[in-house]
Structure formats: structure tokens, C-alpha cells
Design an enzyme around this catalytic site. Structure first.
Site, mmCIF file in Angstrom:
data_model
loop_
_atom_site.group_PDB
_atom_site.id
_atom_site.type_symbol
_atom_site.label_atom_id
_atom_site.label_comp_id
_atom_site.label_asym_id
_atom_site.label_seq_id
_atom_site.Cartn_x
_atom_site.Cartn_y
_atom_site.Cartn_z
ATOM 1 N N ASP A 165 57.064 -3.907 -12.728
ATOM 2 C CA ASP A 165 57.059 -3.232 -14.027
ATOM 3 C C ASP A 165 55.647 -2.944 -14.530
ATOM 4 O O ASP A 165 54.667 -3.424 -13.968
ATOM 5 C CB ASP A 165 57.831 -4.076 -15.067
ATOM 6 C CG ASP A 165 57.643 -5.577 -14.869
ATOM 7 O OD1 ASP A 165 56.574 -5.964 -14.364
ATOM 8 O OD2 ASP A 165 58.550 -6.348 -15.207
ATOM 9 N N ASP B 137 64.639 -15.164 -22.180
ATOM 10 C CA ASP B 137 65.959 -14.588 -22.474
ATOM 11 C C ASP B 137 66.755 -14.296 -21.194
ATOM 12 O O ASP B 137 67.771 -13.613 -21.239
ATOM 13 C CB ASP B 137 65.823 -13.320 -23.337
ATOM 14 C CG ASP B 137 65.051 -12.192 -22.644
ATOM 15 O OD1 ASP B 137 64.677 -12.353 -21.454
ATOM 16 O OD2 ASP B 137 64.819 -11.156 -23.283
ATOM 17 N N HIS C 201 65.735 -12.581 -18.544
ATOM 18 C CA HIS C 201 65.494 -11.290 -17.872
ATOM 19 C C HIS C 201 64.799 -11.470 -16.530
ATOM 20 O O HIS C 201 64.053 -12.429 -16.327
ATOM 21 C CB HIS C 201 64.706 -10.322 -18.767
ATOM 22 C CG HIS C 201 63.279 -10.689 -19.039
ATOM 23 N ND1 HIS C 201 62.701 -10.551 -20.279
ATOM 24 C CD2 HIS C 201 62.288 -11.170 -18.240
ATOM 25 C CE1 HIS C 201 61.433 -10.917 -20.220
ATOM 26 N NE2 HIS C 201 61.152 -11.302 -18.994
ATOM 27 N N GLU D 151 66.187 -6.479 -19.861
ATOM 28 C CA GLU D 151 66.501 -7.304 -21.026
ATOM 29 C C GLU D 151 68.017 -7.463 -21.169
ATOM 30 O O GLU D 151 68.784 -6.735 -20.532
ATOM 31 C CB GLU D 151 65.932 -6.625 -22.281
ATOM 32 C CG GLU D 151 64.415 -6.471 -22.264
ATOM 33 C CD GLU D 151 63.655 -7.775 -22.486
ATOM 34 O OE1 GLU D 151 64.110 -8.834 -22.029
ATOM 35 O OE2 GLU D 151 62.592 -7.721 -23.132
HETATM 36 C C1 F6R Z 1 56.657 -9.647 -14.851
HETATM 37 C C2 F6R Z 1 58.076 -9.640 -15.097
HETATM 38 C C3 F6R Z 1 58.742 -10.593 -16.038
HETATM 39 C C4 F6R Z 1 58.195 -12.012 -15.945
HETATM 40 C C5 F6R Z 1 58.877 -12.902 -16.990
HETATM 41 C C6 F6R Z 1 58.287 -14.301 -16.999
HETATM 42 O O1 F6R Z 1 56.283 -8.648 -13.930
HETATM 43 O O2 F6R Z 1 58.734 -8.837 -14.539
HETATM 44 O O3 F6R Z 1 60.112 -10.603 -15.798
HETATM 45 O O4 F6R Z 1 58.405 -12.526 -14.662
HETATM 46 O O5 F6R Z 1 58.761 -12.342 -18.251
HETATM 47 O O6 F6R Z 1 56.965 -14.242 -17.424
HETATM 48 P P1 F6R Z 1 56.029 -15.523 -17.348
HETATM 49 O O7 F6R Z 1 55.848 -15.838 -15.906
HETATM 50 O O8 F6R Z 1 54.740 -15.096 -17.977
HETATM 51 O O9 F6R Z 1 56.718 -16.606 -18.085
#
Ligand code: F6R
Length: 264
Positions: free
Chosen positions: A67, A136, A138, A143
Site C-alpha cells: 500500500d 482493527d 486489517h 479496513e
Molecule cells: C502496512 C500495512 C498495514 C500494517 C498494519 C500494522 O504496509 O499494510 O496493514 O501492517 O497497519 O502496522 P504496524 O506494524 O505499524 O503495527
């Protein structure tokens, strides 16, 4: 789903790096799906250590990131392209022409998202997809409520995700509201998936996606439908799992199978 609980976040990073290195050692032209955020940082450090020790080359590897924030160009310090350059690509021998991160400044997103999908297909598909998980539930920026068949597209970030990610932005700088993200359907096409979760703030999402129902409200739960998923957890992230002992038991058997030892 293979659920492995390790004592610390460092152990998770080391084990994840072993899996990635194994993949690249087997196939020098491997196609890796990569994630940003705090969770994979230790894994990237381990990959760099292996590279610096002369144990691996990433020269022929192709990568696709999950992303990117809409509105942030590749040189913006908070863009995911900058993140990847800083924490991985520039520290090893990656060929950046083979490292794909979605474009946060595309002029026609419909066309652009389709072309990102096409590039993944043209590369032969993702061999190993690395994932983190949001509080959450995801994966990538899918989301709650995202279609479990979704493809690369624009997605509005929830308040929760924007608050979680604000730690990467200077005070006063807004976390973008939109991102380009691989869809759940795109992720599920990877041949193998490795999800990492560390820290107590992930325990709720971890329990929901492993032991709860498959639901678009927790998009990581879609991984229950994939035949080749490994989940690496540290103790705090695994704390609310109800079937931990059973996962440990399966893991012991799995290790004996892999080492060709008797299982009964
Ligand atoms: C990042 C992504 C997100 C993260 C998730 C956890 O490229 O796709 O899904 O993996 O938000 O983020 P952290 O590791 O910062 O807790």
C-alpha cells in the site's frame, strides 16, 4: 493456518527473516510481497544483516508493497516508498527497478490500480507475502467492511488506523485519509503468506482473526481460507488465544514431520 508463538518480538523477526531468506535461497528470482509499519522493521534488519554477512543476494528479487498513502510522492519522508528505501532497499543489493510500491500520486486511480494488479500477474504472482495486522484486524489497508474479494483500489482509512499511524507523522502533519492498497482478493492469491503480530495491542485482533469467524469486519480472518499461511506471534500478541496449547502441540508434530522423525 500454522500459528507459532515465540517468546519475544526479536524471535518473531528472526524467524520471519529465516522464512524470507529460505524463499530467496530456493528461488533467486522470488517475488516478495512486502509490508511497512513497525512490525516488519526487525525482520528487515535481519535481512540486511544476512546480506552484509554475504549470505544472500536480493539482486534478482522482485517486490510489491501492499500500500501507499494517496497524496504522498515517492520522496515524501512519510511515504511508504521512502520507508522501504530507508529500512530495506538501500541497505542491501535490491534492484529498485524491480521494487514496486503503489503510486500515491497517480492521476487516474482506476487505471493505475488495474496496472498494479497486472504488474503482479506479469511477474508470475507473489511467492511470499509478508503481512502485519492493524488493531482493527486489517491486512494492508483493507479496513473493516472491505470486500473479501477486493482488488487493488483506493480505500478510506478508519479513524483508528489514522490514529495508530499518526506516530510516524510530525505533530501537526495530517495522516492522509486515503490509500492505494492491495485488496484481500489480491493478497489471497499469494502462494504463501507470513503474518507477523507483536505486542499486547494486537492481542484482540489476533484472537479475532485466528479464532473468530471469517468476516469482512476483520479482514485478516480471510486468511483462514488460504491453504498456506504462517502466523508468527510474540507472547503478548498471543495472550488472548484460547487454543494456544493445541497450536503448540501441532507445531511440535510439524517440526518432527519436517525433520523426518517419527510422529507417533
Ligand atoms: C502496512 C500495512 C498495514 C500494517 C498494519 C500494522 O504496509 O499494510 O496493514 O501492517 O497497519 O502496522 P504496524 O506494524 O505499524 O503495527
Amino acid at each position: 493456518m500454522r500459528v507459532i508463538v515465540l517468546p519475544t518480538a526479536d524471535d518473531v523477526s528472526r524467524r520471519a527473516a529465516e522464512v524470507i531468506l529460505g524463499c530467496v535461497q530456493k528461488k533467486s528470482k522470488a517475488v516478495l510481497g512486502l509490508a511497512t509499519g513497525s512490525t516488519p522493521l526487525g525482520t528487515y534488519r535481519e535481512l540486511i544483516i544476512a546480506y552484509c554477512a554475504g549470505k544472500i543476494s536480493f539482486r534478482e528479487v522482485t517486490t510489491f508493497n501492499l500500500d501507499e498513502y494517496v497524496g504522498l510522492g515517492p520522496d515524501h519522508p512519510q511515504s511508504y516508498r521512502s520507508f522501504m528505501r530507508e529500512h530495506l532497499f538501500s541497505k542491501a543489493d535490491f534492484d529498485e527497478t524491480k521494487c514496486h510500491v503503489p503510486d500515491g500520486l497517480a492521476s487516474d486511480y482506476e487505471d493505475y490500480c488495474e496496472s498494479y494488479e497486472q504488474e503482479i500477474r506479469d511477474s508470475g504472482g507473489i511467492d511470499l507475502q509478508l503481512l502485519g495486522i492493524g488493531t482493527d484486524g486489517h491486512i494492508a489497508f483493507n479496513e473493516p467492511g472491505s470486500s473479501l474479494a477486493s482488488r487493488v483500489r483506493l480505500k478510506a482509512l478508519t479513524k483508528e488506523t489514522r490514529a495508530d499511524n499518526s506516530r510516524f507523522f510530525a505533530t501537526g502533519d495530517e495522516v492522509p485519509h486515503l490509500a492505494v492498497t492491495m485488496g484481500v482478493g489480491t493478497i489471497l492469491e499469494a502462494r504463501r503468506i507470513l503474518l507477523l503480530a507483536t505486542g499486547a495491542n494486537k492481542a484482540n485482533a489476533v484472537r479475532a482473526f485466528i479464532e473468530g469467524p471469517v468476516t469482512a469486519q476483520v479482514t485478516a480472518s480471510s486468511l483462514q481460507l488460504h491453504p498456506h499461511v504462517t502466523v508468527l506471534l510474540d507472547e503478548p500478541a498471543a495472550e488472548w488465544l484460547q487454543r494456544r496449547d493445541y497450536y503448540n502441540e501441532i507445531e511440535q508434530i510439524q517440526l518432527r514431520v519436517e525433520q523426518r522423525q517419527p510422529v507417533a
